[in-house]
Design an enzyme around this catalytic site. Structure first.
Site, PDB file in Angstrom:
ATOM      1  N   ARG A 240       0.714  -1.379  -0.098  1.00  0.00           N
ATOM      2  CA  ARG A 240      -0.312   0.115   0.166  1.00  0.00           C
ATOM      3  C   ARG A 240       1.180   1.407  -0.099  1.00  0.00           C
ATOM      4  O   ARG A 240       0.862   1.794  -0.927  1.00  0.00           O
ATOM      5  CB  ARG A 240      -0.667  -0.455   1.679  1.00  0.00           C
ATOM      6  CG  ARG A 240      -2.374   1.382   1.088  1.00  0.00           C
ATOM      7  CD  ARG A 240      -2.781   1.067   2.430  1.00  0.00           C
ATOM      8  NE  ARG A 240      -3.894   2.051   2.203  1.00  0.00           N
ATOM      9  CZ  ARG A 240      -4.236   2.970   3.490  1.00  0.00           C
ATOM     10  NH1 ARG A 240      -3.593   2.832   4.766  1.00  0.00           N
ATOM     11  NH2 ARG A 240      -4.790   3.808   3.668  1.00  0.00           N
TER      12      ARG A 240
ATOM     13  N   HIS B  50       0.623   4.634  -2.982  1.00  0.00           N
ATOM     14  CA  HIS B  50       0.674   5.574  -2.338  1.00  0.00           C
ATOM     15  C   HIS B  50       1.923   6.734  -2.534  1.00  0.00           C
ATOM     16  O   HIS B  50       1.809   7.741  -2.632  1.00  0.00           O
ATOM     17  CB  HIS B  50       0.315   5.669  -0.825  1.00  0.00           C
ATOM     18  CG  HIS B  50      -1.483   5.178  -0.424  1.00  0.00           C
ATOM     19  ND1 HIS B  50      -2.030   5.840   0.605  1.00  0.00           N
ATOM     20  CD2 HIS B  50      -2.156   4.325  -0.794  1.00  0.00           C
ATOM     21  CE1 HIS B  50      -3.273   5.361   0.099  1.00  0.00           C
ATOM     22  NE2 HIS B  50      -2.922   4.189  -0.113  1.00  0.00           N
ATOM     23  N   ASP B  51       2.857   6.128  -2.436  1.00  0.00           N
ATOM     24  CA  ASP B  51       4.329   6.850  -2.988  1.00  0.00           C
ATOM     25  C   ASP B  51       3.699   6.844  -4.526  1.00  0.00           C
ATOM     26  O   ASP B  51       3.619   8.380  -5.177  1.00  0.00           O
ATOM     27  CB  ASP B  51       5.263   6.256  -2.824  1.00  0.00           C
ATOM     28  CG  ASP B  51       6.390   6.336  -3.367  1.00  0.00           C
ATOM     29  OD1 ASP B  51       6.624   7.654  -2.743  1.00  0.00           O
ATOM     30  OD2 ASP B  51       7.731   6.380  -3.870  1.00  0.00           O
TER      31      ASP B  51
ATOM     32  N   ASP C  80       8.900   8.325  -5.950  1.00  0.00           N
ATOM     33  CA  ASP C  80       9.983   8.517  -6.056  1.00  0.00           C
ATOM     34  C   ASP C  80      10.632   8.981  -4.210  1.00  0.00           C
ATOM     35  O   ASP C  80      11.326   9.560  -3.736  1.00  0.00           O
ATOM     36  CB  ASP C  80       9.979  10.105  -6.049  1.00  0.00           C
ATOM     37  CG  ASP C  80       8.616  10.779  -5.537  1.00  0.00           C
ATOM     38  OD1 ASP C  80       8.500  10.755  -4.722  1.00  0.00           O
ATOM     39  OD2 ASP C  80       8.851  12.207  -5.805  1.00  0.00           O
TER      40      ASP C  80
ATOM     41  N   SER D 125       8.502  10.320  -1.792  1.00  0.00           N
ATOM     42  CA  SER D 125       8.278  11.383  -0.986  1.00  0.00           C
ATOM     43  C   SER D 125       7.151  10.820  -0.305  1.00  0.00           C
ATOM     44  O   SER D 125       7.588  12.055   1.293  1.00  0.00           O
ATOM     45  CB  SER D 125       7.601  11.665  -2.622  1.00  0.00           C
ATOM     46  OG  SER D 125       6.065  11.427  -3.026  1.00  0.00           O
TER      47      SER D 125
ATOM     48  N   ASN E 251      -3.323   9.305   4.087  1.00  0.00           N
ATOM     49  CA  ASN E 251      -2.323   8.187   4.443  1.00  0.00           C
ATOM     50  C   ASN E 251      -1.485   8.107   6.362  1.00  0.00           C
ATOM     51  O   ASN E 251      -0.839   7.517   6.644  1.00  0.00           O
ATOM     52  CB  ASN E 251      -0.558   8.761   4.078  1.00  0.00           C
ATOM     53  CG  ASN E 251      -0.624   8.676   2.186  1.00  0.00           C
ATOM     54  OD1 ASN E 251      -1.201   7.973   1.960  1.00  0.00           O
ATOM     55  ND2 ASN E 251       0.426   9.370   1.981  1.00  0.00           N
TER      56      ASN E 251
ATOM     57  N   PRO F 245      -7.155   7.781  -5.344  1.00  0.00           N
ATOM     58  CA  PRO F 245      -8.300   7.578  -5.662  1.00  0.00           C
ATOM     59  C   PRO F 245      -8.754   7.299  -4.338  1.00  0.00           C
ATOM     60  O   PRO F 245      -7.573   6.030  -3.023  1.00  0.00           O
ATOM     61  CB  PRO F 245      -7.443   6.253  -6.549  1.00  0.00           C
ATOM     62  CG  PRO F 245      -6.430   5.903  -6.381  1.00  0.00           C
ATOM     63  CD  PRO F 245      -5.923   7.498  -6.160  1.00  0.00           C
TER      64      PRO F 245
ATOM     65  N   HIS G 224      -5.977  -4.797  -3.342  1.00  0.00           N
ATOM     66  CA  HIS G 224      -6.810  -5.267  -2.250  1.00  0.00           C
ATOM     67  C   HIS G 224      -6.858  -6.519  -1.587  1.00  0.00           C
ATOM     68  O   HIS G 224      -7.804  -7.013  -0.560  1.00  0.00           O
ATOM     69  CB  HIS G 224      -8.330  -4.906  -2.502  1.00  0.00           C
ATOM     70  CG  HIS G 224      -7.972  -2.805  -2.485  1.00  0.00           C
ATOM     71  ND1 HIS G 224      -8.762  -2.798  -2.901  1.00  0.00           N
ATOM     72  CD2 HIS G 224      -7.469  -2.394  -1.902  1.00  0.00           C
ATOM     73  CE1 HIS G 224      -9.235  -1.621  -3.247  1.00  0.00           C
ATOM     74  NE2 HIS G 224      -7.841  -0.663  -2.428  1.00  0.00           N
TER      75      HIS G 224
ATOM     76  N   ASP H 227      -4.266 -13.933  -3.778  1.00  0.00           N
ATOM     77  CA  ASP H 227      -4.748 -15.294  -4.344  1.00  0.00           C
ATOM     78  C   ASP H 227      -5.774 -14.093  -5.415  1.00  0.00           C
ATOM     79  O   ASP H 227      -5.947 -12.759  -5.497  1.00  0.00           O
ATOM     80  CB  ASP H 227      -5.522 -16.429  -4.153  1.00  0.00           C
ATOM     81  CG  ASP H 227      -6.546 -15.769  -2.612  1.00  0.00           C
ATOM     82  OD1 ASP H 227      -6.718 -14.246  -2.828  1.00  0.00           O
ATOM     83  OD2 ASP H 227      -6.028 -16.189  -1.910  1.00  0.00           O
TER      84      ASP H 227
END
Length: 315
Positions: free
Chosen positions: A58, A62-63, A70, A72, A90, A157, A187, A247
């Site tokens: 995750r 998100h990065d 990068d 961040s 986050n 998103p 997910h 899976d």
């Protein structure tokens, strides 16, 4: 079961030639053991804490969705600047220590050579493999960014996004609807707090208390573990019953009306995405191949400028 995807060679050559300075042999001479070092750290961390693989995967997503891959997301807030990791989407990110530990060991072997962004990309791949998912060669050579702003996390998103919002978010990053469906398969591992799906199980709209696309008994189970008004901050549910195994259960649950997020359910609202959900629900191999292809594509979004000595602060 680990799937080693046969078609990767041509795909990776394509990525390495088009992405910004990324290549498969980037560290062959300067730090040949980098990936092995990171894999060992991730494995040891996962043995102690089974939530580590999902957390690291995750974190990588998100990065990459903010300013490219990068690192961040790893930077700490400083002074008046609130960094990405402290932005609302986050706050629940964790396992930053895994990347810190990996960086420390890589620095001991090859000082100033391997970027935090590459370490995070390696760790995300290792997280999938440790969970029983596919492996792949990670293109290398990312640089670390110097900018991290909590305000930019609004670009991520969200769990409540509909298909149009998801399409816009992914297309802005050069990712297709096929990539959306494949990457959503991440997910299949992990946990969600009630706040991410609370609106689906209470006061959904003026007509329905519960989202009518959600299977009633599943919604009832979620209501039993999620108090009204998010009274229990740490309450929530696993993303699927096999939440530590990578899976294709996630796709099967979508077809059964047992997806947690509106953004998951949204994958059934266009013919193309619905067909892919059905295909991946029926074939672990098809899902694995598509996931690998889309992960390489997403993780090749670049944007950094340096190789940080400490992943939490700029040089």
């Amino acid at each position: 079961m680990i799937f080693i995807v046969a078609f990767l060679s041509s795909l990776l050559l394509s990525v390495s030639s088009t992405a910004n300075a990324l290549s498969l042999n980037y560290y062959d001479k300067t730090c040949p053991d980098a990936e092995d070092i990171v894999a060992k750290v991730v494995k040891n961390a996962a043995i102690k804490d089974k939530t580590v693989p999902a957390a690291v995967l995750r974190m990588h997503f998100h990065d990459c969705f903010i300013r490219g891959c990068d690192a961040s997301v790893l930077l700490n807030s400083k002074g008046t600047n609130k960094a990405e990791k402290d932005g609302p989407p986050n706050i629940s990110l964790h396992a930053f220590f895994v990347i810190d530990d990996a960086k420390k060991e890589v620095e001991a072997a090859c000082p100033g050579v391997v970027s935090c962004a590459d370490i995070l990309a390696f760790a995300a791949r290792d997280a999938v493999v440790l969970s029983g998912g596919p492996t792949w060669d990670v293109p290398k050579g990312r640089k670390d960014g110097r900018t991290s702003k909590a305000s930019e996390t609004a670009q991520l998103p969200a769990p409540a996004f509909n298909i149009s919002q998801l399409q816009q978010s992914f297309s802005q990053r050069g990712l297709s609807m096929d990539d959306l469906v494949a990457l959503s398969g991440g997910h299949t591992i992990g946990f969600s707090h009630c706040s991410s799906f609370q609106k689906r199980i209470r006061n959904f709209n003026a007509t329905h208390d519960i989202d009518p696309t959600m299977q009633p008994s599943f919604a009832a189970t979620l209501r039993s573990v999620c108090p009204a008004n998010n009274a229990a901050k740490n309450a929530g549910a696993t993303m699927d019953p096999s939440s530590t195994t990578f899976d294709n259960t996630y796709y099967k649950l979508i077809l059964q009306g047992k997806a947690l997020f509106s953004s998951d359910e949204a994958l059934l609202t266009t013919p193309n995405t619905k067909d892919l959900v059905s295909e991946f629900a029926g074939s672990q191999v098809a899902f694995s191949e598509a996931f690998v292809k889309s992960m390489i594509k997403m993780s090749s979004l670049t944007g950094g400028q340096e190789v940080r000595k400490d992943c939490r602060v700029v040089n």
